[in-house]
Design an enzyme around this catalytic site. Structure first.
Site, PDB file in Angstrom:
ATOM      1  N   HIS A  14      15.809  -2.983  19.383  1.00 48.02           N
ATOM      2  CA  HIS A  14      14.876  -2.338  18.437  1.00 48.02           C
ATOM      3  C   HIS A  14      14.480  -0.972  18.984  1.00 48.02           C
ATOM      4  O   HIS A  14      14.207  -0.836  20.177  1.00 48.02           O
ATOM      5  CB  HIS A  14      13.644  -3.234  18.285  1.00 48.02           C
ATOM      6  N   LYS A  38       8.751  -9.714   6.710  1.00 48.16           N
ATOM      7  CA  LYS A  38       7.645 -10.290   7.485  1.00 48.16           C
ATOM      8  C   LYS A  38       6.326  -9.773   6.932  1.00 48.16           C
ATOM      9  O   LYS A  38       6.293  -8.821   6.145  1.00 48.16           O
ATOM     10  CB  LYS A  38       7.799  -9.938   8.966  1.00 48.16           C
ATOM     11  N   ARG A  89      18.341  -3.335   9.589  1.00 49.53           N
ATOM     12  CA  ARG A  89      17.147  -4.137   9.278  1.00 49.53           C
ATOM     13  C   ARG A  89      16.119  -3.221   8.631  1.00 49.53           C
ATOM     14  O   ARG A  89      15.423  -2.472   9.325  1.00 49.53           O
ATOM     15  CB  ARG A  89      16.560  -4.736  10.569  1.00 49.53           C
ATOM     16  N   ARG A 112       8.853  -4.193  24.665  1.00 49.29           N
ATOM     17  CA  ARG A 112       8.015  -5.152  23.940  1.00 49.29           C
ATOM     18  C   ARG A 112       8.569  -6.560  24.140  1.00 49.29           C
ATOM     19  O   ARG A 112       7.904  -7.417  24.687  1.00 49.29           O
ATOM     20  CB  ARG A 112       7.961  -4.771  22.453  1.00 49.29           C
ATOM     21  N   TYR A 170     -25.377  -0.453   1.623  1.00 43.22           N
ATOM     22  CA  TYR A 170     -26.052  -0.810   2.875  1.00 43.22           C
ATOM     23  C   TYR A 170     -26.427   0.429   3.679  1.00 43.22           C
ATOM     24  O   TYR A 170     -25.629   1.345   3.841  1.00 43.22           O
ATOM     25  CB  TYR A 170     -25.131  -1.680   3.737  1.00 43.22           C
ATOM     26  N   CYS A 225     -18.695  -2.247   1.088  1.00 41.22           N
ATOM     27  CA  CYS A 225     -19.186  -3.611   1.358  1.00 41.22           C
ATOM     28  C   CYS A 225     -17.990  -4.549   1.518  1.00 41.22           C
ATOM     29  O   CYS A 225     -16.843  -4.154   1.344  1.00 41.22           O
ATOM     30  CB  CYS A 225     -20.059  -4.106   0.207  1.00 41.22           C
ATOM     31  N   MET A 226     -18.277  -5.823   1.776  1.00 39.40           N
ATOM     32  CA  MET A 226     -17.190  -6.794   1.941  1.00 39.40           C
ATOM     33  C   MET A 226     -16.385  -6.949   0.643  1.00 39.40           C
ATOM     34  O   MET A 226     -15.160  -7.013   0.658  1.00 39.40           O
ATOM     35  CB  MET A 226     -17.760  -8.156   2.358  1.00 39.40           C
ATOM     36  N   ASP A 227     -17.093  -6.957  -0.496  1.00 42.37           N
ATOM     37  CA  ASP A 227     -16.437  -7.278  -1.767  1.00 42.37           C
ATOM     38  C   ASP A 227     -16.523  -6.156  -2.801  1.00 42.37           C
ATOM     39  O   ASP A 227     -15.966  -6.298  -3.895  1.00 42.37           O
ATOM     40  CB  ASP A 227     -17.082  -8.528  -2.376  1.00 42.37           C
TER      41      ASP A 227
HETATM   42  C1  LIG Z   1      12.602  -6.010  15.163  1.00 40.08           C
HETATM   43  C2  LIG Z   1      12.326  -5.246  13.908  1.00 40.08           C
HETATM   44  N1  LIG Z   1      13.354  -4.812  13.145  1.00 40.08           N
HETATM   45  C3  LIG Z   1      13.173  -4.129  12.012  1.00 40.08           C
HETATM   46  C4  LIG Z   1      11.895  -3.822  11.562  1.00 40.08           C
HETATM   47  C5  LIG Z   1      11.738  -3.029  10.291  1.00 40.08           C
HETATM   48  O1  LIG Z   1      11.148  -1.785  10.564  1.00 40.08           O
HETATM   49  P1  LIG Z   1      10.899  -0.720   9.389  1.00 40.08           P
HETATM   50  O2  LIG Z   1       9.830  -1.311   8.534  1.00 40.08           O
HETATM   51  O3  LIG Z   1      10.439   0.497  10.113  1.00 40.08           O
HETATM   52  O4  LIG Z   1      12.172  -0.573   8.677  1.00 40.08           O
HETATM   53  C6  LIG Z   1      10.797  -4.225  12.316  1.00 40.08           C
HETATM   54  C7  LIG Z   1       9.450  -3.880  11.873  1.00 40.08           C
HETATM   55  O5  LIG Z   1       8.532  -3.608  12.565  1.00 40.08           O
HETATM   56  C8  LIG Z   1      11.017  -4.956  13.514  1.00 40.08           C
HETATM   57  O6  LIG Z   1       9.990  -5.365  14.274  1.00 40.08           O
END
Ligand SMILES: Cc1ncc(COP(=O)(O)O)c(C=O)c1O
Length: 372
Positions: free
Chosen positions: A166, A39, A222, A137, A266, A311-313
């Site tokens: 989680h 992600k 995960r 959450r 700035y 700065c921005m850039d």
């Molecule tokens: C539901 C869930 N699983 C797994 C992960 C992976 O976590 P990490 O990057 O700490 O391994 C995340 C990341 O935030 C998550 O939200």
């Protein structure tokens, strides 16, 4: 990438061979099925190439947060199973089902919406039930697992693929908070088994749990941050062999000798104390370099301070410690130069944040380049 003709740029270099090796090592270490969490554009590294490299290293699932992220992977031709880790908007269910992505559901309304969307296109939607064992959450209360699982099973257009939770505190090095969540999750798993409703997959572990708490591996882990070779926290260090895959660089665009008493950037928050060599680099807060005090970059293998406001850039470097520096020379925000390294963790410490936020915060306009 150090071509001096290319002075007006900042870029990221990702070593996909390192991602692949990290995935392979995580698979070997955990002896579990590995879901590569890609992600947020693979934590800033680039979702598609990272997903492909992780798959080469043995990852057999992909995890994303948003529908758009799943669809991007499918558009790139990636066929691995993909789980959207939270509920998706109803308007996107049809596209996700058509793409064969696995949906997360946490209540009756989401279950019914997924079933309807699948029925409408004469398809079967794969769903996973998320339980809230203590993160507070997302997710259903563990006590509701059996009723929700039954509702899923009753829908002919749904295939009940998994149940997951989680951890909130797996990166603190203490077993008790993890254990409390494990107990709640396992009560739900036992109830599902007793009711004959346990789906094929149960999972809970993020990187910290995958590395520190083998009892949490269940059917799949995960892993996000560890795949990138970054540690989950100081209390959850990485095992030897996992290496950071990302470097973030720029080049000196201009160097000038600035007389004493001159303000830089700035607000003239920095004023030269003598004649100082001030270098300008094309990286700014729009690229993800925070407008915070205490930034440093490497030039010629030497940490040099950012002076004046970011700065921005652009930002400006005080180059007195590197008299040999020239326009066109590389400057490193994260990564190694000669024998010196600036890590994402060091940058995070300076900004009072975590390594996750540093790499996720590298701006979309910063080109990602890849090597194997
Ligand atoms: C539901 C869930 N699983 C797994 C992960 C992976 O976590 P990490 O990057 O700490 O391994 C995340 C990341 O935030 C998550 O939200």
């Amino acid at each position: 990438m150090t071509d001096p003709r290319n002075r007006y740029s900042t870029w990221v270099e990702v070593d996909l061979g390192v991602i692949e090796a990290n995935a392979r090592q995580l698979t070997a270490l955990t002896k579990a099925t590995v879901m590569a969490v890609v992600k947020a554009n693979a934590y800033g590294h680039g979702a598609v190439p990272v997903a492909q490299a992780a798959a080469r290293g043995g990852a057999s699932w992909l995890g994303v947060a948003r529908a758009e992220e799943a669809l991007e992977l499918r558009s790139a031709g990636i066929g691995l199973p993909i789980l959207i880790l939270g509920p998706a908007p109803v308007a996107q269910l049809a596209a996700l089902i058509a793409a064969g992505a696995s949906l997360t559901v946490t209540d009756e309304v989401q279950i019914d919406a997924a079933a309807l969307a699948a029925r409408d296109q004469q398809a079967t939607a794969k769903v996973q039930l998320k339980l809230d064992s203590g993160m507070n959450r997302l997710g259903a209360p563990p006590e509701a697992a059996v009723n929700l699982a039954r509702r899923i099973q009753q829908q002919p257009s749904l295939s009940f693929e998994g149940v997951f939770t989680h951890f909130a505190r797996a990166d603190e090095g203490m077993p008790e908070p993890v254990q409390r969540q494990v107990e709640r999750f396992e009560q739900a798993l036992s109830a599902l088994v007793s009711a004959g409703l346990r789906p094929p997959l149960a999972h809970a572990a993020n990187s910290a749990a995958a590395l520190s708490w083998p009892g949490t591996h269940y059917d799949l882990v995960r892993v996000g941050i560890a795949l990138y070779g970054l540690r989950p926290s100081p209390a959850a260090p990485l095992p030897a062999g996992l290496r950071p895959a990302l470097e973030w660089k720029t080049q000196l665009t201009r160097i000038r000798s600035v007389p004493p008493g001159e303000g830089v950037s700035y607000g003239h928050a920095y004023v030269t104390r003598r004649t100082e060599r001030i270098g300008t680099v094309p990286v700014g807060y729009a690229d993800g370099l925070r407008r915070a005090a205490g930034n440093q970059l490497l030039v010629g293998g030497v940490p040099v301070p950012v002076v004046g406001r970011v700065c921005m850039d652009f930002c400006m470097l005080q180059l007195d410690r590197v008299p040999g520096a020239n326009e066109g020379d590389e400057a490193v925000i994260i990564g190694a130069q000669d024998r010196t390294r600036l890590s994402a963790e060091q940058v995070a410490d300076r900004w009072g944040t975590i390594n996750y936020e540093v790499t996720c915060g590298i701006g979309a306009r910063v080109p990602r380049t890849y090597s194997q």
